[in-house]
Design an enzyme around this catalytic site. Structure first.
Site, PDB file in Angstrom:
ATOM      1  N   HIS A 163       0.092   5.169   7.224  1.00  0.00           N
ATOM      2  CA  HIS A 163       0.791   5.733   5.926  1.00  0.00           C
ATOM      3  C   HIS A 163       1.048   7.374   6.110  1.00  0.00           C
ATOM      4  O   HIS A 163       0.426   8.154   6.377  1.00  0.00           O
ATOM      5  CB  HIS A 163      -0.167   5.678   4.700  1.00  0.00           C
ATOM      6  CG  HIS A 163      -0.413   4.120   4.228  1.00  0.00           C
ATOM      7  ND1 HIS A 163      -1.726   3.935   4.695  1.00  0.00           N
ATOM      8  CD2 HIS A 163       0.262   3.191   3.513  1.00  0.00           C
ATOM      9  CE1 HIS A 163      -1.901   2.535   4.546  1.00  0.00           C
ATOM     10  NE2 HIS A 163      -0.760   2.177   3.801  1.00  0.00           N
TER      11      HIS A 163
ATOM     12  N   ASP B  49      -2.709   8.674   7.627  1.00  0.00           N
ATOM     13  CA  ASP B  49      -3.621   7.795   8.166  1.00  0.00           C
ATOM     14  C   ASP B  49      -2.890   7.101   9.184  1.00  0.00           C
ATOM     15  O   ASP B  49      -1.807   7.023   9.640  1.00  0.00           O
ATOM     16  CB  ASP B  49      -4.538   6.919   7.235  1.00  0.00           C
ATOM     17  CG  ASP B  49      -3.542   6.211   6.377  1.00  0.00           C
ATOM     18  OD1 ASP B  49      -2.718   5.818   6.999  1.00  0.00           O
ATOM     19  OD2 ASP B  49      -4.243   5.342   5.428  1.00  0.00           O
TER      20      ASP B  49
ATOM     21  N   SER C   9       1.008  -1.164  -0.030  1.00  0.00           N
ATOM     22  CA  SER C   9      -0.078   0.011   0.106  1.00  0.00           C
ATOM     23  C   SER C   9       0.926   1.324  -0.076  1.00  0.00           C
ATOM     24  O   SER C   9       0.325   2.368  -0.551  1.00  0.00           O
ATOM     25  CB  SER C   9      -0.972  -0.095   1.254  1.00  0.00           C
ATOM     26  OG  SER C   9      -0.031   0.023   2.387  1.00  0.00           O
TER      27      SER C   9
END
Length: 365
Positions: A329, A326, A36
């Site tokens: 990240h 977040d 991700s």
């Protein structure tokens, strides 16, 4: 702090590099593999919960829309593309990746994956690393139909490659639940040795597929992200066990990459010490213009570290002063600091050389 920059210096360097990069590297393809941290939207095309396709993701992206990037704006591959003078790579699953756009490269990354196939099983449909490499082979076949096999081999051999794996093998596997299958199978030091050995096979496969300049990122400080602060330590200190995992994994990764380079007789693999890069602004956020490196901009609960970033989450008004976007990240601005070290960082951050040196060396060939 050693090798830290003032904000003025950082933005000055970014401006300078932004001006010189395109002339030096305009034609270089760029390929991205991993999780991700580097997914540009492949998971948008999959039936999976590992998605970033809804507001407020993308709030600071040029279109102000969610793209599948786990960021408020641009992510690390986007920023590397800027520096090598290229358009951002499209997700491999995007229907827009065709014709001449294939020559820019492709992003094969998929949120949730790891080195091991059993990492991220809770996300169901994700593109595991073996499948990403199969797609890379398929990509080369598609490009061969466009420009011929010899030119395709040259494009791949001369390309820049980014590989980001490892964090999920701890967060979404070994430490996902108490007494996980892998934690019952391996003590942590043995698990690290095992996943490093599996990673070595993946990188050799990438080399066999033609990659000759590969940036390999280590894990960040896994125990210091807001999600782990919220779950493990209400006092705001980094989670000890996850920090131990990072401390074991990253040096062994660098050692393995050095061994591979010696075996192959060339500096194919470059170790990117993202742990040190993160720790600079985690230890001293104010020096880098952040108000906090503990609280996520978007989330809920302690440190905004619980759950996903959604429209119902707390959302900070100024993303540039938060190190984390977040619970897991970095923000776009933090990503810019990481990429700055990738471009110009010393051997503390980039071993055996940084990307500026790579670009200079390869421009002479």
């Amino acid at each position: 702090m050693e090798n830290s920059f003032t904000l003025v210096t950082i933005f000055g360097l970014l401006f300078t590099l932004g001006n010189v990069g395109p002339q030096a590297e305009a034609a270089r393809a760029f390929f991205v593999f991993g999780d991700s941290l580097v997914d540009n939207g492949n998971n948008n095309y999959l039936a999976t919960t590992a998605r970033a396709d809804a507001y407020p993701y993308g709030i600071d992206y040029p279109t102000h829309r969610a793209t599948g990037r786990f960021s408020n704006g641009l992510n690390i591959p986007d920023l590397i593309s800027e520096q090598i003078g290229s358009e951002p790579t499209l997700p491999y699953l995007s229907p827009e990746l065709n014709g001449q756009r294939l020559l820019i490269g492709a992003n094969f990354a998929s949120a949730g994956i790891g080195i091991l196939n059993d990492t991220g099983v809770q996300f169901v449909n994700i593109i595991r690393i073996g499948e990403q490499l199969q797609y890379f082979r398929q990509y080369q076949q598609r490009v061969s139909a466009l420009i011929g096999p010899e030119q395709t081999q040259r494009l791949v051999n001369e390309a820049l490659v980014l590989m980001t794996l490892g964090g999920n093998d701890f967060v979404n596997n070994y430490y996902l639940v108490p007494f996980s299958a892998r934690s019952r199978q391996f003590a942590l030091p043995d698990y690290v040795v095992y996943i490093i050995s599996e990673y070595r096979k993946i990188l050799l496969r990438l080399y066999e597929l033609g990659a000759r300049r590969v940036l390999v990122t280590g894990t960040g400080p896994l125990g210091c992200v807001p999600a782990e602060l919220a779950q493990h330590n209400r006092a705001g200190e980094c989670a000890i066990e996850l920090q131990r995992a990072s401390a074991l994994f990253n040096p062994q990764l660098a050692e393995m990459l050095s061994g591979l380079n010696n075996e192959l007789g060339a500096d194919i693999f470059v170790a990117v010490n993202t742990n040190e890069m993160h720790m600079d602004w985690i230890n001293n956020p104010q020096q880098f213009g952040f108000v906090t490196s503990k609280i996520a901009c978007c989330g809920q609960g302690p440190y905004n570290g619980i759950g996903l970033c959604t429209i119902a989450s707390n959302l900070c008004p100024n993303r540039d002063i938060y190190a984390f976007w977040d619970p897991f990240h970095p923000s776009e601005r933090a990503n810019r600091l990481i990429v700055q070290q990738i471009i110009t960082g010393s051997t503390k951050y980039m071993l055996p050389m940084n990307l500026s040196t790579i670009m200079e060396l390869d421009s002479r060939v």
